[in-house]
Scaffold this motif. Sequence first.
Motif, PDB file in Angstrom:
ATOM      1  N   HIS A  68       0.860  -1.202   0.000  1.00 40.87           N
ATOM      2  CA  HIS A  68       0.000   0.000   0.000  1.00 40.87           C
ATOM      3  C   HIS A  68       0.885   1.237   0.000  1.00 40.87           C
ATOM      4  O   HIS A  68       2.106   1.129   0.086  1.00 40.87           O
ATOM      5  CB  HIS A  68      -0.996  -0.027   1.161  1.00 40.87           C
ATOM      6  CG  HIS A  68      -0.397   0.061   2.537  1.00 40.87           C
ATOM      7  ND1 HIS A  68       0.431  -0.897   3.062  1.00 40.87           N
ATOM      8  CD2 HIS A  68      -0.519   1.002   3.513  1.00 40.87           C
ATOM      9  CE1 HIS A  68       0.786  -0.562   4.303  1.00 40.87           C
ATOM     10  NE2 HIS A  68       0.224   0.597   4.593  1.00 40.87           N
ATOM     11  N   HIS A  70       1.386   3.848   2.001  1.00 37.10           N
ATOM     12  CA  HIS A  70       1.974   4.553   3.138  1.00 37.10           C
ATOM     13  C   HIS A  70       3.495   4.515   3.058  1.00 37.10           C
ATOM     14  O   HIS A  70       4.092   3.525   2.631  1.00 37.10           O
ATOM     15  CB  HIS A  70       1.473   3.945   4.451  1.00 37.10           C
ATOM     16  CG  HIS A  70       0.006   4.197   4.684  1.00 37.10           C
ATOM     17  ND1 HIS A  70      -0.761   3.438   5.529  1.00 37.10           N
ATOM     18  CD2 HIS A  70      -0.825   5.131   4.148  1.00 37.10           C
ATOM     19  CE1 HIS A  70      -2.006   3.902   5.516  1.00 37.10           C
ATOM     20  NE2 HIS A  70      -2.075   4.923   4.678  1.00 37.10           N
ATOM     21  N   HIS A  73       6.005   1.797   3.709  1.00 34.94           N
ATOM     22  CA  HIS A  73       5.959   0.607   2.832  1.00 34.94           C
ATOM     23  C   HIS A  73       6.352   0.918   1.385  1.00 34.94           C
ATOM     24  O   HIS A  73       6.736   0.021   0.646  1.00 34.94           O
ATOM     25  CB  HIS A  73       4.556  -0.008   2.849  1.00 34.94           C
ATOM     26  CG  HIS A  73       4.174  -0.464   4.215  1.00 34.94           C
ATOM     27  ND1 HIS A  73       4.318  -1.768   4.630  1.00 34.94           N
ATOM     28  CD2 HIS A  73       3.732   0.233   5.289  1.00 34.94           C
ATOM     29  CE1 HIS A  73       3.954  -1.856   5.907  1.00 34.94           C
ATOM     30  NE2 HIS A  73       3.598  -0.660   6.328  1.00 34.94           N
ATOM     31  N   HIS A 131      -7.472  -1.737   5.806  1.00 32.36           N
ATOM     32  CA  HIS A 131      -6.504  -0.753   6.314  1.00 32.36           C
ATOM     33  C   HIS A 131      -6.854   0.579   5.656  1.00 32.36           C
ATOM     34  O   HIS A 131      -7.432   0.599   4.566  1.00 32.36           O
ATOM     35  CB  HIS A 131      -5.084  -1.219   5.950  1.00 32.36           C
ATOM     36  CG  HIS A 131      -3.994  -0.356   6.525  1.00 32.36           C
ATOM     37  ND1 HIS A 131      -3.880  -0.092   7.869  1.00 32.36           N
ATOM     38  CD2 HIS A 131      -2.952   0.291   5.937  1.00 32.36           C
ATOM     39  CE1 HIS A 131      -2.828   0.678   8.070  1.00 32.36           C
ATOM     40  NE2 HIS A 131      -2.244   0.925   6.914  1.00 32.36           N
ATOM     41  N   ASP A 153       0.243  -4.068   7.534  1.00 33.52           N
ATOM     42  CA  ASP A 153      -0.738  -3.146   8.097  1.00 33.52           C
ATOM     43  C   ASP A 153      -2.159  -3.617   7.829  1.00 33.52           C
ATOM     44  O   ASP A 153      -2.593  -3.708   6.672  1.00 33.52           O
ATOM     45  CB  ASP A 153      -0.562  -1.755   7.475  1.00 33.52           C
ATOM     46  CG  ASP A 153       0.787  -1.143   7.803  1.00 33.52           C
ATOM     47  OD1 ASP A 153       1.672  -1.885   8.263  1.00 33.52           O
ATOM     48  OD2 ASP A 153       0.940   0.067   7.598  1.00 33.52           O
TER      49      ASP A 153
HETATM   50 ZN   LIG Z   1      -0.240   1.581   6.497  1.00 31.64          ZN
END
Ligand SMILES: [Zn+2]
Length: 285
Positions: A68, A70, A73, A131, A153
């Motif tokens: 994802h 964020h 990551h 998430h 996550d």
């Molecule tokens: Zn995350």
Amino acid sequence: MAAAGEGPLGLSLRFRVLGSGSAGNATLVEGGGSRVLLDAGLGPRQLAERLTSAGVDPASLDAVFVSHEHGDHARGARAFSAKWGVPLAGTRGTFRASGLAEARLPALQEMTPGETRTIRRLTVRAVAVPHDAASPLAFVVSAGGASLGHATDLGHLSRGLVDAFRGCSTLLVESNYDPALLRDGPYPWSLKERILGPLGHLSNGDVGRLLERGLGEACRRVVLAHLSRRNNHPELALQAAGEALERAGRRTVEVALAEPEGTGWIAVGAPRPAAGRGEGQLRLF
Ligand SMILES: [Zn+2]
Ligand SMILES: [Zn+2]
């Protein structure tokens, strides 16, 4: 693209965490004659250094699967892909939300949740997780009859994830926070609510529920990852997991912890043949 002098890629599945937690997540997985990264949440230079110290030429990777958008990551994904010529794989939502969709990169390979990508004899299955990101994923990586379930996550244990992990002999799963430490800690309320919510992160107790009630019989090892430095302690996470396995009568399942700087190589063995004694029905959530 493999560097001269590098040994041939093995067929059996193994992995190595290169970074875990809010400072950056990345896991190197190899097997089935292929080598991939799950997430690139470290800076490109640090990623390359940690790969090199693992004896791996960064250019030899077949793909980086981005869970994802964020930063912890995806932070290094664009620069790493561009520098080393490694394709990125992820959902359209992740590519759009991270700005990767507009970047000029060697290759963006879109995946939809539920899809399985095959690279030589390694397969990577994308599993949707709850998430607060555009279209976040967990992964099941398989080779030679062995499977690694990898979920960082996620806010709660979805049925889809528990089902997808059922055949895995090793799980890497986040054990992000201890609820009491989080509640009493320094974070603003809005952030505490986000972490605690159904689209936030897994607590030690959430992982305990997975281990007690959702663990497949194939599972031999669990690696706890993405621990919060502020809202958790390694001993608390290990204790919660150990107690859950004890309650489930699964004392032979090994529990390990991924340090923020990563781990050594961890072999993912194929599931053992069924033991003579059944462990009873493991119930879903
Ligand atoms: Zn995350
Ligand atoms: Zn994260």
